[in-house]
Design a protein around this motif. Structure first.
Motif, PDB file in Angstrom:
ATOM      1  N   ILE A 306       0.834  -1.202   0.000  1.00 52.18           N
ATOM      2  CA  ILE A 306       0.000   0.000   0.000  1.00 52.18           C
ATOM      3  C   ILE A 306       0.873   1.258   0.000  1.00 52.18           C
ATOM      4  O   ILE A 306       0.662   2.188  -0.799  1.00 52.18           O
ATOM      5  CB  ILE A 306      -0.951   0.007   1.206  1.00 52.18           C
ATOM      6  CG1 ILE A 306      -2.014  -1.088   1.043  1.00 52.18           C
ATOM      7  CG2 ILE A 306      -1.615   1.366   1.376  1.00 52.18           C
ATOM      8  CD1 ILE A 306      -2.867  -1.301   2.277  1.00 52.18           C
ATOM      9  N   TYR A 307       1.867   1.311   0.886  1.00 47.99           N
ATOM     10  CA  TYR A 307       2.729   2.483   0.954  1.00 47.99           C
ATOM     11  C   TYR A 307       3.508   2.663  -0.352  1.00 47.99           C
ATOM     12  O   TYR A 307       3.650   3.776  -0.861  1.00 47.99           O
ATOM     13  CB  TYR A 307       3.712   2.363   2.123  1.00 47.99           C
ATOM     14  CG  TYR A 307       3.056   2.428   3.475  1.00 47.99           C
ATOM     15  CD1 TYR A 307       2.057   3.357   3.739  1.00 47.99           C
ATOM     16  CD2 TYR A 307       3.432   1.562   4.498  1.00 47.99           C
ATOM     17  CE1 TYR A 307       1.446   3.421   4.980  1.00 47.99           C
ATOM     18  CE2 TYR A 307       2.833   1.617   5.749  1.00 47.99           C
ATOM     19  CZ  TYR A 307       1.838   2.548   5.987  1.00 47.99           C
ATOM     20  OH  TYR A 307       1.244   2.608   7.215  1.00 47.99           O
ATOM     21  N   THR A 309       2.872   1.457  -3.489  1.00 48.91           N
ATOM     22  CA  THR A 309       2.058   1.775  -4.670  1.00 48.91           C
ATOM     23  C   THR A 309       1.400   3.150  -4.557  1.00 48.91           C
ATOM     24  O   THR A 309       1.096   3.765  -5.587  1.00 48.91           O
ATOM     25  CB  THR A 309       0.981   0.700  -4.901  1.00 48.91           C
ATOM     26  OG1 THR A 309       0.198   0.530  -3.707  1.00 48.91           O
ATOM     27  CG2 THR A 309       1.619  -0.626  -5.299  1.00 48.91           C
ATOM     28  N   ASN A 310       1.162   3.625  -3.335  1.00 47.00           N
ATOM     29  CA  ASN A 310       0.665   4.994  -3.181  1.00 47.00           C
ATOM     30  C   ASN A 310       1.674   5.987  -3.754  1.00 47.00           C
ATOM     31  O   ASN A 310       1.314   6.984  -4.384  1.00 47.00           O
ATOM     32  CB  ASN A 310       0.400   5.312  -1.709  1.00 47.00           C
ATOM     33  CG  ASN A 310      -0.928   4.769  -1.236  1.00 47.00           C
ATOM     34  OD1 ASN A 310      -1.760   4.359  -2.034  1.00 47.00           O
ATOM     35  ND2 ASN A 310      -1.120   4.750   0.076  1.00 47.00           N
ATOM     36  N   GLU A 311       2.954   5.723  -3.509  1.00 47.07           N
ATOM     37  CA  GLU A 311       4.002   6.582  -4.050  1.00 47.07           C
ATOM     38  C   GLU A 311       4.078   6.437  -5.572  1.00 47.07           C
ATOM     39  O   GLU A 311       4.224   7.431  -6.296  1.00 47.07           O
ATOM     40  CB  GLU A 311       5.343   6.210  -3.417  1.00 47.07           C
ATOM     41  CG  GLU A 311       6.529   7.033  -3.904  1.00 47.07           C
ATOM     42  CD  GLU A 311       6.458   8.484  -3.470  1.00 47.07           C
ATOM     43  OE1 GLU A 311       7.214   9.301  -4.032  1.00 47.07           O
ATOM     44  OE2 GLU A 311       5.636   8.815  -2.585  1.00 47.07           O
ATOM     45  N   TYR A 313       1.697   5.626  -7.546  1.00 47.74           N
ATOM     46  CA  TYR A 313       0.495   6.275  -8.078  1.00 47.74           C
ATOM     47  C   TYR A 313       0.762   7.754  -8.362  1.00 47.74           C
ATOM     48  O   TYR A 313       0.272   8.296  -9.365  1.00 47.74           O
ATOM     49  CB  TYR A 313      -0.643   6.114  -7.070  1.00 47.74           C
ATOM     50  CG  TYR A 313      -1.947   6.767  -7.465  1.00 47.74           C
ATOM     51  CD1 TYR A 313      -2.936   6.048  -8.131  1.00 47.74           C
ATOM     52  CD2 TYR A 313      -2.199   8.112  -7.162  1.00 47.74           C
ATOM     53  CE1 TYR A 313      -4.136   6.645  -8.485  1.00 47.74           C
ATOM     54  CE2 TYR A 313      -3.396   8.712  -7.515  1.00 47.74           C
ATOM     55  CZ  TYR A 313      -4.360   7.977  -8.174  1.00 47.74           C
ATOM     56  OH  TYR A 313      -5.546   8.582  -8.542  1.00 47.74           O
ATOM     57  N   GLU A 314       1.531   8.403  -7.478  1.00 46.14           N
ATOM     58  CA  GLU A 314       1.797   9.833  -7.624  1.00 46.14           C
ATOM     59  C   GLU A 314       2.774  10.141  -8.754  1.00 46.14           C
ATOM     60  O   GLU A 314       2.678  11.204  -9.378  1.00 46.14           O
ATOM     61  CB  GLU A 314       2.352  10.392  -6.297  1.00 46.14           C
ATOM     62  CG  GLU A 314       1.390  10.311  -5.124  1.00 46.14           C
ATOM     63  CD  GLU A 314       0.184  11.217  -5.305  1.00 46.14           C
ATOM     64  OE1 GLU A 314       0.323  12.242  -6.003  1.00 46.14           O
ATOM     65  OE2 GLU A 314      -0.883  10.894  -4.756  1.00 46.14           O
ATOM     66  N   TYR A 317       1.274   6.914 -12.861  1.00 49.03           N
ATOM     67  CA  TYR A 317      -0.036   6.290 -12.695  1.00 49.03           C
ATOM     68  C   TYR A 317      -0.218   5.077 -13.606  1.00 49.03           C
ATOM     69  O   TYR A 317      -0.801   4.073 -13.206  1.00 49.03           O
ATOM     70  CB  TYR A 317      -1.154   7.297 -12.954  1.00 49.03           C
ATOM     71  CG  TYR A 317      -2.522   6.672 -12.896  1.00 49.03           C
ATOM     72  CD1 TYR A 317      -3.125   6.406 -11.676  1.00 49.03           C
ATOM     73  CD2 TYR A 317      -3.204   6.311 -14.068  1.00 49.03           C
ATOM     74  CE1 TYR A 317      -4.370   5.801 -11.611  1.00 49.03           C
ATOM     75  CE2 TYR A 317      -4.444   5.707 -14.005  1.00 49.03           C
ATOM     76  CZ  TYR A 317      -5.020   5.457 -12.780  1.00 49.03           C
ATOM     77  OH  TYR A 317      -6.242   4.851 -12.718  1.00 49.03           O
ATOM     78  N   SER A 339     -10.891  -0.037   2.372  1.00 53.39           N
ATOM     79  CA  SER A 339     -11.282   1.313   1.950  1.00 53.39           C
ATOM     80  C   SER A 339     -12.700   1.630   2.400  1.00 53.39           C
ATOM     81  O   SER A 339     -12.984   2.738   2.880  1.00 53.39           O
ATOM     82  CB  SER A 339     -11.170   1.447   0.431  1.00 53.39           C
ATOM     83  OG  SER A 339      -9.832   1.297   0.002  1.00 53.39           O
TER      84      SER A 339
END
Length: 389
Positions: A306-307, A309-311, A313-314, A317, A339
């Protein structure tokens, strides 16, 4: 005349002359409370100042004095099957409210009776003394530990720069791990990962096992505890909380199951003196992925995913979308449920709680607040991958 003067200054032994002359009477117990309160705050602030200026002092305290509290006070409160800090908080709020009502009634009575000792003075001094005691407990059971040498620094795992290629490779590897692990997990009636029973004991075993490689984590761990009313944490968007007043590791038992192993290990790391949230994240991740427990492995890797892929994503994408599509349906179901769970608690309360938590982290040396908590784990996970630890 001399007899009258003598009588006027023959005060009750519990009354100070100076305040009597000013028009009201301050009893000696009230004055003693004020003095003792100031002394407690002074000692606490001095200890915090020294620990933040001298990591050597904080290291010594965390390794020699603090463990004594964990093995005694933590062991005692660990006997209870429920969170003593949670119940204590509810009782404290009720008693505080009742005492405030009592003080207001007493103030009105004394105002009409024209008595010289205001009720608020005694109430205020008692409240100040209580705050002084609580702040002292916080200082010696928690605050000083913020100043010791970080775990990442000690083992040369400080966060550093990484490339987009490294981040992408990490996300792909975590995805492969999750897909493989998800097939070996039991699922509940909703199709969500079932972490199984006895999570508290298994988390303690995972942390104790970590101690064979890192001596800081060896030794006794009090029983971690899920809250009786986990909504108390949910409305604040909190997954767990360490109570320095009872030395208890508390977690939000209502969360989606995959969060629990990582969260419990995170909170248990605080009982080893690692108070910085980014460090606790890293230690929780390390304990989970190295545990001989598939459910804990899954929990650790999924939080790391999660951590990471969140990065991603930014910054990219399209690559994030490709990696997300590679996830198995089982993993996607867990993420979707998580979620949905937290979305139910999006409110002003959660926003204010987040701001308070952010300021608290910054006050304790985490200059970027909550943002740093997420980024640090990502940096360290990349570094662990590169070092093959």
């Amino acid at each position: 005349a001399s007899a009258a003067i003598k009588s006027a200054f023959s005060l009750h032994p519990n009354v100070t002359r100076r305040n009597y002359r000013k028009g009201f009477i301050m009893k000696r117990p009230t004055l003693h409370k004020l003095i003792f309160s100031i002394l407690l705050f002074a000692i606490s602030f001095l200890a915090l100042f020294i620990s933040h200026k001298s990591s050597a002092f904080a290291d010594w305290y965390s390794s020699t004095i603090y463990p004594l509290f964990v093995s005694s006070i933590g062991r005692f409160f660990g006997i209870f099957p429920f969170s003593v800090s949670e119940i204590g908080l509810y009782i404290f709020v009720i008693l505080l409210f009742l005492s405030l009502i009592r003080m207001l009634v007493s103030s009105i009575y004394k105002m009409y009776a024209k008595k010289k000792t205001p009720a608020w003075l005694g109430y205020g001094s008692s409240l100040l003394l209580l705050c002084g005691c609580l702040f002292t407990i916080y200082t010696f059971f928690c605050g000083i530990n913020y100043g010791h040498t970080s775990f990442a620094e000690k083992y040369h795992l400080e966060s550093g720069q990484y490339t987009l290629a490294e981040l992408t490779s990490l996300c792909n590897e975590l995805t492969d791990q999750l897909n493989a692990l998800s097939d070996s997990l039991d699922r509940d009636s909703d199709g969500l990962a079932d972490m199984g029973k006895d999570l508290q004991d298994r988390a303690r075993a995972a942390m104790f096992s970590l101690g064979t490689t890192y001596p800081e984590f060896s030794g006794y761990y009090p029983q971690p505890k899920g809250l009786l009313f986990p909504a108390f944490l949910s409305v604040q968007n909190l997954s767990g909380i360490y109570s320095p007043f009872t030395i208890e590791a508390n977690y939000n038992s209502a969360m989606v199951s995959y969060n629990l192993p990582f969260t419990i290990c995170h909170e248990l790391s605080h009982l080893r003196g690692f108070m910085q949230e980014e460090e606790a994240n890293f230690i929780g991740f390390l304990a989970c992925v190295n545990a001989d427990d598939t459910a804990f492995n899954y929990s650790g890797y999924l939080l790391g995913w999660i951590y990471a892929t969140n990065e991603l994503y930014e910054v990219d994408y399209d690559t994030f979308e490709e990696i997300y599509n590679r996830l198995s349906d089982n993993v996607k179901a867990d993420l979707s449920a998580n979620s949905s769970f937290w979305k139910r608690y999006d409110s002003k309360v959660a926003e204010v709680s987040g701001q308070i938590n952010d300021h608290y982290l910054k006050a304790n040396g985490q200059s970027d607040g909550i943002k740093a908590v997420f980024e640090h784990l990502l940096h360290v996970v990349v570094r662990i991958r590169n070092l093959h630890i």
